[in-house]
Motif scaffolding. Structure first.
Motif, mmCIF file in Angstrom:
data_model
loop_
_atom_site.group_PDB
_atom_site.id
_atom_site.type_symbol
_atom_site.label_atom_id
_atom_site.label_comp_id
_atom_site.label_asym_id
_atom_site.label_seq_id
_atom_site.Cartn_x
_atom_site.Cartn_y
_atom_site.Cartn_z
ATOM 1 N N ALA A 40 0.983 -1.160 -0.010
ATOM 2 C CA ALA A 40 0.062 -0.074 0.027
ATOM 3 C C ALA A 40 0.927 1.205 0.126
ATOM 4 C CB ALA A 40 -0.882 -0.078 1.243
ATOM 5 N N ASP A 41 0.569 2.242 -0.760
ATOM 6 C CA ASP A 41 1.053 3.534 -0.624
ATOM 7 C C ASP A 41 0.439 4.376 0.181
ATOM 8 O OD1 ASP A 41 2.819 2.430 -2.434
ATOM 9 O OD2 ASP A 41 1.895 3.159 -4.267
ATOM 10 N N VAL A 42 0.935 4.911 1.318
ATOM 11 C CA VAL A 42 0.273 5.729 2.186
ATOM 12 C C VAL A 42 0.927 7.125 2.388
ATOM 13 C CG1 VAL A 42 0.085 5.954 4.749
ATOM 14 C CG2 VAL A 42 -0.153 3.634 3.532
ATOM 15 N N ASN A 43 0.118 8.135 2.218
ATOM 16 C CA ASN A 43 0.659 9.313 2.375
ATOM 17 C C ASN A 43 0.826 9.775 3.938
ATOM 18 O OD1 ASN A 43 1.027 12.144 2.543
ATOM 19 N ND2 ASN A 43 -0.982 12.831 1.445
ATOM 20 N N ALA A 44 2.116 9.722 4.223
ATOM 21 C CA ALA A 44 2.407 9.982 5.350
ATOM 22 C C ALA A 44 2.578 11.336 5.804
ATOM 23 C CB ALA A 44 3.873 9.381 5.664
ATOM 24 N N GLY A 45 2.301 12.413 4.836
ATOM 25 C CA GLY A 45 2.299 13.878 5.444
ATOM 26 C C GLY A 45 1.125 14.500 5.288
ATOM 27 N N LYS A 46 1.145 15.794 5.545
ATOM 28 C CA LYS A 46 -0.083 16.613 5.624
ATOM 29 C C LYS A 46 -0.882 17.097 4.441
ATOM 30 C CE LYS A 46 2.394 20.537 7.107
ATOM 31 N NZ LYS A 46 2.858 21.613 8.002
ATOM 32 N N ASP A 47 0.130 17.152 3.399
ATOM 33 C CA ASP A 47 -0.607 17.651 2.253
ATOM 34 C C ASP A 47 -0.807 16.566 1.147
ATOM 35 O OD1 ASP A 47 0.155 20.329 2.916
ATOM 36 O OD2 ASP A 47 2.277 20.162 2.361
ATOM 37 N N PRO A 48 -1.713 16.797 0.365
ATOM 38 C CA PRO A 48 -1.966 15.806 -0.700
ATOM 39 C C PRO A 48 -0.812 15.437 -1.508
ATOM 40 C CG PRO A 48 -3.637 17.754 -0.611
ATOM 41 C CD PRO A 48 -2.424 18.042 0.254
ATOM 42 N N ILE A 49 -0.992 14.229 -2.280
ATOM 43 C CA ILE A 49 0.222 13.719 -2.963
ATOM 44 C C ILE A 49 -0.670 13.257 -4.241
ATOM 45 C CG2 ILE A 49 1.945 13.496 -1.367
ATOM 46 C CD1 ILE A 49 1.583 10.660 -1.496
ATOM 47 N N GLU A 50 0.359 13.186 -5.507
ATOM 48 C CA GLU A 50 -0.495 12.656 -6.435
ATOM 49 C C GLU A 50 0.884 11.746 -6.979
ATOM 50 O OE1 GLU A 50 -1.918 14.207 -10.730
ATOM 51 O OE2 GLU A 50 -2.779 15.227 -8.945
ATOM 52 N N VAL A 51 0.722 10.353 -7.333
ATOM 53 C CA VAL A 51 1.694 9.534 -7.743
ATOM 54 C C VAL A 51 1.012 8.898 -9.044
ATOM 55 C CG1 VAL A 51 2.888 7.459 -7.082
ATOM 56 C CG2 VAL A 51 2.256 9.161 -5.385
ATOM 57 N N MET A 52 2.130 8.842 -9.830
ATOM 58 C CA MET A 52 1.766 8.037 -11.260
ATOM 59 C C MET A 52 2.658 6.969 -11.410
ATOM 60 S SD MET A 52 2.178 9.245 -15.367
ATOM 61 C CE MET A 52 1.078 10.295 -15.174
ATOM 62 N N VAL A 53 2.329 5.534 -11.240
ATOM 63 C CA VAL A 53 3.299 4.556 -11.459
ATOM 64 C C VAL A 53 3.108 3.994 -12.961
ATOM 65 C CG1 VAL A 53 3.402 2.198 -10.679
ATOM 66 C CG2 VAL A 53 2.540 3.906 -9.427
ATOM 67 N N VAL A 54 4.312 3.818 -13.376
ATOM 68 C CA VAL A 54 4.498 3.098 -14.812
ATOM 69 C C VAL A 54 5.150 1.952 -14.662
ATOM 70 C CG1 VAL A 54 5.667 3.601 -17.220
ATOM 71 C CG2 VAL A 54 4.731 5.559 -15.792
ATOM 72 N N GLU A 55 4.680 0.950 -15.225
ATOM 73 C CA GLU A 55 5.305 -0.461 -14.984
ATOM 74 C C GLU A 55 5.733 -0.743 -16.647
ATOM 75 O OE1 GLU A 55 3.901 -5.081 -13.986
ATOM 76 O OE2 GLU A 55 3.019 -3.306 -13.220
ATOM 77 N N LEU A 56 7.091 -1.081 -16.679
ATOM 78 C CA LEU A 56 7.629 -1.728 -17.882
ATOM 79 C C LEU A 56 7.682 -3.135 -17.820
ATOM 80 C CD1 LEU A 56 10.861 0.699 -17.941
ATOM 81 C CD2 LEU A 56 8.679 1.230 -18.985
ATOM 82 N N GLU A 57 7.116 -3.800 -19.212
ATOM 83 C CA GLU A 57 7.170 -5.090 -19.197
ATOM 84 C C GLU A 57 7.845 -5.596 -20.341
ATOM 85 O OE1 GLU A 57 2.971 -6.531 -19.647
ATOM 86 O OE2 GLU A 57 2.348 -5.579 -17.906
ATOM 87 N N LYS A 58 8.590 -6.778 -20.006
ATOM 88 C CA LYS A 58 9.383 -7.093 -21.171
ATOM 89 C C LYS A 58 8.504 -7.579 -22.393
ATOM 90 C CE LYS A 58 12.991 -8.878 -18.287
ATOM 91 N NZ LYS A 58 13.651 -9.890 -17.519
ATOM 92 N N GLU A 59 9.029 -7.633 -23.811
ATOM 93 C CA GLU A 59 8.301 -8.143 -24.785
ATOM 94 C C GLU A 59 8.523 -9.505 -24.846
ATOM 95 O OE1 GLU A 59 8.817 -6.456 -28.581
ATOM 96 O OE2 GLU A 59 9.419 -4.398 -27.373
ATOM 97 N N HIS A 60 7.607 -10.364 -25.157
ATOM 98 C CA HIS A 60 7.531 -11.716 -25.448
ATOM 99 C C HIS A 60 8.002 -12.186 -26.670
ATOM 100 C CE1 HIS A 60 6.066 -11.897 -20.939
ATOM 101 N NE2 HIS A 60 5.003 -11.555 -21.614
#
Length: 53
Positions: free
Chosen positions: A33-53
Motif C-alpha cells: 500500500a502507498d500511504v501519504n505520511a504527510g499532511k499535504d495531498p500527493i499525486e503519484v503516477m506509476v509506470v510499469e515496464l514489461e518485457k516483450e515476449h
C-alpha cells in the motif's frame, strides 16, 4: 510517502514535487500500500515496464 508491504515491513520516501523517482520492481505476487505520511495531498503516477515476449 510510506510504502507498507503486506508483511508489515515499511519504508518511507521523501519525494519532491516535479521530480521523477525509480524504485525496483516488487517480487511477483506481492502486495503493498502507498500511504501519504504527510499532511499535504500527493499525486503519484506509476509506470510499469514489461518485457516483450
Amino acid at each position: 510517502m510510506k510504502i507498507v508491504e503486506k508483511s508489515g515491513r515499511s519504508e518511507e520516501h521523501a519525494w519532491e514535487t516535479g521530480h521523477a523517482y525509480w524504485l525496483p520492481a516488487n517480487p511477483p505476487d506481492t502486495q503493498h500500500a502507498d500511504v501519504n505520511a504527510g499532511k499535504d495531498p500527493i499525486e503519484v503516477m506509476v509506470v510499469e515496464l514489461e518485457k516483450e515476449h
